[in-house]
Design a protein around this motif. Structure first.
Motif, PDB file in Angstrom:
ATOM      1  N   TRP A   1       5.422  10.527  -0.431  1.00  0.00           N
ATOM      2  CA  TRP A   1       5.020   9.135  -0.325  1.00  0.00           C
ATOM      3  C   TRP A   1       4.219   8.916   0.949  1.00  0.00           C
ATOM      4  N   ILE A   2       3.231   8.036   0.868  1.00  0.00           N
ATOM      5  CA  ILE A   2       2.542   7.561   2.064  1.00  0.00           C
ATOM      6  C   ILE A   2       2.622   6.041   2.076  1.00  0.00           C
ATOM      7  N   GLY A   3       2.628   5.487   3.275  1.00  0.00           N
ATOM      8  CA  GLY A   3       2.659   4.040   3.425  1.00  0.00           C
ATOM      9  C   GLY A   3       2.134   3.665   4.790  1.00  0.00           C
ATOM     10  N   PRO A   4       1.738   2.415   4.944  1.00  0.00           N
ATOM     11  CA  PRO A   4       1.171   1.987   6.223  1.00  0.00           C
ATOM     12  C   PRO A   4       2.206   2.054   7.342  1.00  0.00           C
ATOM     13  N   ALA A   5       1.716   2.388   8.524  1.00  0.00           N
ATOM     14  CA  ALA A   5       2.581   2.411   9.709  1.00  0.00           C
ATOM     15  C   ALA A   5       3.181   1.023   9.898  1.00  0.00           C
ATOM     16  N   THR A   6       4.445   0.992  10.237  1.00  0.00           N
ATOM     17  CA  THR A   6       5.130  -0.292  10.393  1.00  0.00           C
ATOM     18  C   THR A   6       5.265  -0.712  11.848  1.00  0.00           C
ATOM     19  N   SER A   7       4.743   0.104  12.753  1.00  0.00           N
ATOM     20  CA  SER A   7       4.781  -0.261  14.168  1.00  0.00           C
ATOM     21  C   SER A   7       3.650   0.443  14.899  1.00  0.00           C
ATOM     22  N   ASP A   8       3.427   0.046  16.128  1.00  0.00           N
ATOM     23  CA  ASP A   8       2.421   0.702  16.956  1.00  0.00           C
ATOM     24  C   ASP A   8       2.869   2.088  17.393  1.00  0.00           C
ATOM     25  N   GLU A   9       4.113   2.424  17.178  1.00  0.00           N
ATOM     26  CA  GLU A   9       4.653   3.711  17.607  1.00  0.00           C
ATOM     27  C   GLU A   9       4.035   4.887  16.855  1.00  0.00           C
ATOM     28  N   VAL A  10       3.364   4.656  15.731  1.00  0.00           N
ATOM     29  CA  VAL A  10       2.772   5.768  14.982  1.00  0.00           C
ATOM     30  C   VAL A  10       1.757   6.517  15.840  1.00  0.00           C
ATOM     31  N   GLU A  11       1.112   5.828  16.778  1.00  0.00           N
ATOM     32  CA  GLU A  11       0.153   6.497  17.662  1.00  0.00           C
ATOM     33  C   GLU A  11       0.837   7.545  18.529  1.00  0.00           C
TER      34      GLU A  11
ATOM     35  N   GLY B   1       0.777  -1.229   0.000  1.00  0.00           N
ATOM     36  CA  GLY B   1       0.000   0.000   0.000  1.00  0.00           C
ATOM     37  C   GLY B   1       0.806   1.276   0.000  1.00  0.00           C
ATOM     38  N   VAL B   2       2.034   1.254  -0.497  1.00  0.00           N
ATOM     39  CA  VAL B   2       2.848   2.460  -0.579  1.00  0.00           C
ATOM     40  C   VAL B   2       2.475   3.211  -1.862  1.00  0.00           C
ATOM     41  N   ILE B   3       2.218   4.527  -1.734  1.00  0.00           N
ATOM     42  CA  ILE B   3       1.809   5.349  -2.877  1.00  0.00           C
ATOM     43  C   ILE B   3       2.739   6.545  -2.971  1.00  0.00           C
ATOM     44  N   GLY B   4       3.226   6.821  -4.178  1.00  0.00           N
ATOM     45  CA  GLY B   4       4.067   7.978  -4.440  1.00  0.00           C
ATOM     46  C   GLY B   4       3.308   9.010  -5.259  1.00  0.00           C
ATOM     47  N   TYR B   5       3.312  10.263  -4.788  1.00  0.00           N
ATOM     48  CA  TYR B   5       2.643  11.375  -5.459  1.00  0.00           C
ATOM     49  C   TYR B   5       3.682  12.353  -6.006  1.00  0.00           C
ATOM     50  N   GLY B   6       3.327  13.017  -7.087  1.00  0.00           N
ATOM     51  CA  GLY B   6       4.206  14.045  -7.623  1.00  0.00           C
ATOM     52  C   GLY B   6       3.600  14.696  -8.838  1.00  0.00           C
ATOM     53  N   THR B   7       4.413  15.520  -9.495  1.00  0.00           N
ATOM     54  CA  THR B   7       3.989  16.150 -10.753  1.00  0.00           C
ATOM     55  C   THR B   7       4.780  15.589 -11.923  1.00  0.00           C
ATOM     56  N   THR B   8       6.090  15.403 -11.737  1.00  0.00           N
ATOM     57  CA  THR B   8       6.921  14.780 -12.776  1.00  0.00           C
ATOM     58  C   THR B   8       7.544  13.481 -12.303  1.00  0.00           C
ATOM     59  N   HIS B   9       7.728  13.354 -10.995  1.00  0.00           N
ATOM     60  CA  HIS B   9       8.213  12.125 -10.365  1.00  0.00           C
ATOM     61  C   HIS B   9       7.744  12.146  -8.911  1.00  0.00           C
ATOM     62  N   PRO B  10       7.668  10.996  -8.270  1.00  0.00           N
ATOM     63  CA  PRO B  10       7.158  10.962  -6.902  1.00  0.00           C
ATOM     64  C   PRO B  10       8.091  11.694  -5.927  1.00  0.00           C
TER      65      PRO B  10
END
Length: 126
Positions: free
Chosen positions: A50-60, A38-47
């Motif tokens: 980026w957003i991606g799922p949290a890889t640990s409980d520490e994101v809270e 579920g990693v997504i790269g956004y941009g206009t000419t290149h990413p």
């Protein structure tokens, strides 16, 4: 100086829907969507964002990020703000001039679905 930034999100689908909407107002779009998590790269000419799922409980417990996206003009800042409001974002600051930064600094600030302070900014006078 910054080439790209990546942000961990709690719910990739919710965050993707938010960023699809608000970044489109600034000419941004999904450029890469990896099928391996579920990693997504956004941009206009290149990413560049980026957003991606949290890889640990520490994101809270993570600290709030401030991310500012460039807009070519003030209309783009207003469109970004409107799209964020339509997406249900909390408004931190309506679009306006911020002379504390410089006389032409025009920005709008909202919270993304993970509570980050997300801004659209234009540096040219109207």
């Amino acid at each position: 100086m910054i080439d790209h930034i990546s942000v961990q999100v709690r719910d990739p689908a919710v965050s993707a829907a938010f960023y699809d909407r608000v970044l489109a107002t600034l000419g941004g779009k999904r450029m890469i969507e990896r099928n391996d998590g579920g990693v997504i790269g956004y941009g206009t000419t290149h990413p560049t964002f980026w957003i991606g799922p949290a890889t640990s409980d520490e994101v809270e417990a993570a600290h709030e990020l401030h991310i500012a996206f460039a807009s070519a003009d003030r209309a783009g800042v207003r469109a970004f703000h409107a799209a964020a409001v339509e997406a249900g974002a909390e408004v931190l600051h309506e679009p306006r001039v911020w002379p504390v930064y410089h006389p032409a600094y025009y920005g709008a600030f909202v919270r993304d679905p993970d509570g980050n302070n997300v801004e659209a900014v234009c540096h040219v006078p109207e």
